[in-house]
Design a protein around this motif. Structure first.
Motif, mmCIF file in Angstrom:
data_model
loop_
_atom_site.group_PDB
_atom_site.id
_atom_site.type_symbol
_atom_site.label_atom_id
_atom_site.label_comp_id
_atom_site.label_asym_id
_atom_site.label_seq_id
_atom_site.Cartn_x
_atom_site.Cartn_y
_atom_site.Cartn_z
ATOM 1 N N GLU A 132 -36.616 19.361 15.466
ATOM 2 C CA GLU A 132 -36.983 18.603 16.659
ATOM 3 C C GLU A 132 -36.563 17.133 16.509
ATOM 4 O O GLU A 132 -36.032 16.536 17.437
ATOM 5 N N LYS A 133 -36.774 16.597 15.312
ATOM 6 C CA LYS A 133 -36.373 15.202 15.051
ATOM 7 C C LYS A 133 -34.878 15.033 15.227
ATOM 8 O O LYS A 133 -34.403 14.038 15.781
ATOM 9 N N GLU A 134 -34.125 16.018 14.728
ATOM 10 C CA GLU A 134 -32.671 15.935 14.837
ATOM 11 C C GLU A 134 -32.243 16.003 16.297
ATOM 12 O O GLU A 134 -31.306 15.331 16.717
ATOM 13 N N ILE A 135 -32.941 16.838 17.069
ATOM 14 C CA ILE A 135 -32.596 16.966 18.493
ATOM 15 C C ILE A 135 -32.856 15.647 19.221
ATOM 16 O O ILE A 135 -32.049 15.212 20.041
ATOM 17 N N LEU B 177 -30.677 11.002 21.883
ATOM 18 C CA LEU B 177 -30.638 9.550 22.087
ATOM 19 C C LEU B 177 -29.224 9.013 21.907
ATOM 20 O O LEU B 177 -28.788 8.124 22.645
ATOM 21 N N SER B 178 -28.480 9.572 20.958
ATOM 22 C CA SER B 178 -27.115 9.080 20.745
ATOM 23 C C SER B 178 -26.236 9.432 21.948
ATOM 24 O O SER B 178 -25.353 8.654 22.325
ATOM 25 N N ILE B 179 -26.486 10.573 22.560
ATOM 26 C CA ILE B 179 -25.718 10.933 23.770
ATOM 27 C C ILE B 179 -26.092 9.984 24.915
ATOM 28 O O ILE B 179 -25.224 9.501 25.641
ATOM 29 N N LEU B 180 -27.383 9.686 25.045
ATOM 30 C CA LEU B 180 -27.818 8.767 26.105
ATOM 31 C C LEU B 180 -27.196 7.382 25.909
ATOM 32 O O LEU B 180 -26.858 6.694 26.871
ATOM 33 N N MET C 209 -32.686 16.880 25.872
ATOM 34 C CA MET C 209 -33.119 17.759 24.773
ATOM 35 C C MET C 209 -33.053 19.231 25.183
ATOM 36 O O MET C 209 -32.757 20.099 24.360
ATOM 37 N N ILE C 210 -33.312 19.491 26.448
ATOM 38 C CA ILE C 210 -33.245 20.874 26.927
ATOM 39 C C ILE C 210 -31.837 21.442 26.739
ATOM 40 O O ILE C 210 -31.662 22.578 26.337
ATOM 41 N N GLY C 211 -30.833 20.608 26.994
ATOM 42 C CA GLY C 211 -29.455 21.045 26.773
ATOM 43 C C GLY C 211 -29.249 21.433 25.316
ATOM 44 O O GLY C 211 -28.613 22.434 25.003
ATOM 45 N N ARG C 212 -29.826 20.659 24.428
ATOM 46 C CA ARG C 212 -29.635 20.876 22.998
ATOM 47 C C ARG C 212 -30.302 22.155 22.497
ATOM 48 O O ARG C 212 -29.846 22.785 21.551
ATOM 49 N N ARG D 278 -42.429 23.148 9.003
ATOM 50 C CA ARG D 278 -41.676 21.951 8.648
ATOM 51 C C ARG D 278 -40.256 21.985 9.209
ATOM 52 O O ARG D 278 -39.726 20.993 9.665
ATOM 53 N N LYS D 279 -39.667 23.186 9.166
ATOM 54 C CA LYS D 279 -38.292 23.322 9.647
ATOM 55 C C LYS D 279 -38.201 22.968 11.136
ATOM 56 O O LYS D 279 -37.275 22.282 11.580
#
Ligand code: ATP
Ligand code: MG
Length: 262
Positions: free
Chosen positions: A131-134, A139-142, A106-109, A125-126
């Motif tokens: 954060e949810k998207e990150i 997770l998809s990268i992992l 997540m830090i990379g993101r 909210r934004k």
């Protein structure tokens, strides 16, 4: 077509030491390009110039993203270089050992996220949405890297080979155009190296260009579309794996090492 990366006449002096001497190097979009050479040849210095850690003494660092104008990377700070689409891993592992695997990615993101400091403090909210998207992207990268099962582990608890893969995951989280890997196979056992070979191929097949510094000749010869060889800061040869294997200059620079076994 313009190469995605065009390095022209790159020179880097440290006091009286010329670590890079008019280096020319090109990477075409979608290629795996290796940079090899004996210890102290200047390979890591080249990555440090390219990623804004050092300001080169002279020369041009030119990036041409597909379908876009050419831009000069000279003098950009490391975070700006990352935003332009270059991501790297380091010769020595640089993870946050006491953070989880997921947090390390997540830090990379975060280098690409828009939420500013105030948003992060008040968690509007934004920010929460972002954060949810990150988390989802990380997770998809992992998943791709084969570490999804370990996302909640502390980074320090991963086996060595997995830590090196996690560094690649963190670099991928910045959504780079070009991935720079500084000796990714160093210290890996043969099985881990084989998995790394497969992983780098998958990343290239996703459309990234890859610049690989590596001493493991078997890996270099198996992966590379094109190889540059440096010695004492200078390019001494370039070509495809077959050409490099048979180049007398290269054999001389590697005297005592078995480039033929690869
Ligand atoms: N910050 C610095 N100050 C002074 N000299 C440096 C600095 N960084 C690198 N050098 C010198 O530049 C030369 C190239 O070093 P570099 O680390 O780029 O080699 P390398 O090809 O990555 O070697 P290795 O395969 O051992 O990692 C060496 O002589 C090194 O001592
Ligand atoms: Mg090095």
């Amino acid at each position: 077509m313009d190469p995605i990366l065009n390095i022209a006449g790159l020179t880097m002096d440290f006091g009286g030491i010329r670590a890079l001497d008019h280096l020319d190097l090109r990477v075409q979009q979608g290629e795996i390009v290796a940079l090899i050479g004996p210890n102290g040849a200047g390979k890591t210095t080249f990555f440090n110039c390219l990623t804004g850690i050092y300001t080169p003494t002279s020369g041009d660092l030119l990036l041409t993203p597909p379908g876009q104008n050419t831009r000069r990377l000279n003098g950009l700070k490391p975070n700006k270089v990352t935003r332009q689409g270059l991501a790297r891993t380091f010769q020595n592992i640089r993870l946050f050992p006491n953070m989880t695997v997921l947090e390390n990615v997540m830090i990379g993101r975060h280098c690409r996220s828009r939420a500013k400091v105030l948003g992060a403090i008040f968690r509007n909210r934004k920010t929460v949405q972002e954060e949810k998207e990150i988390v989802a992207l990380s997770l998809s990268i992992l998943e791709k890297i084969g570490l999804a099962d370990m996302h909640a582990e502390f980074a320090k608890n991963l086996p060595y080979g997995a830590q090196r893969r996690l560094e690649i995951a963190r670099a991928l989280a910045t959504e780079p155009l070009i991935l720079l890997l500084d000796e990714p196979a160093a210290g890996m056992n043969p099985q881990e190296t084989l998995e790394l070979d497969e992983l780098i191929t998958v990343i290239r097949d996703d459309g990234l260009s890859i610049l690989l510094i590596e001493h493991d000749m078997k890996l270099v010869m198996s992966l590379s579309d094109h190889i540059f060889v440096m010695d004492y800061g200078k390019k001494i040869a370039e070509g495809n794996p077959e050409e490099i294997r048979n180049n007398p200059e290269v054999i001389k620079a590697y005297l005592g090492e078995d480039i033929d076994d690869a």
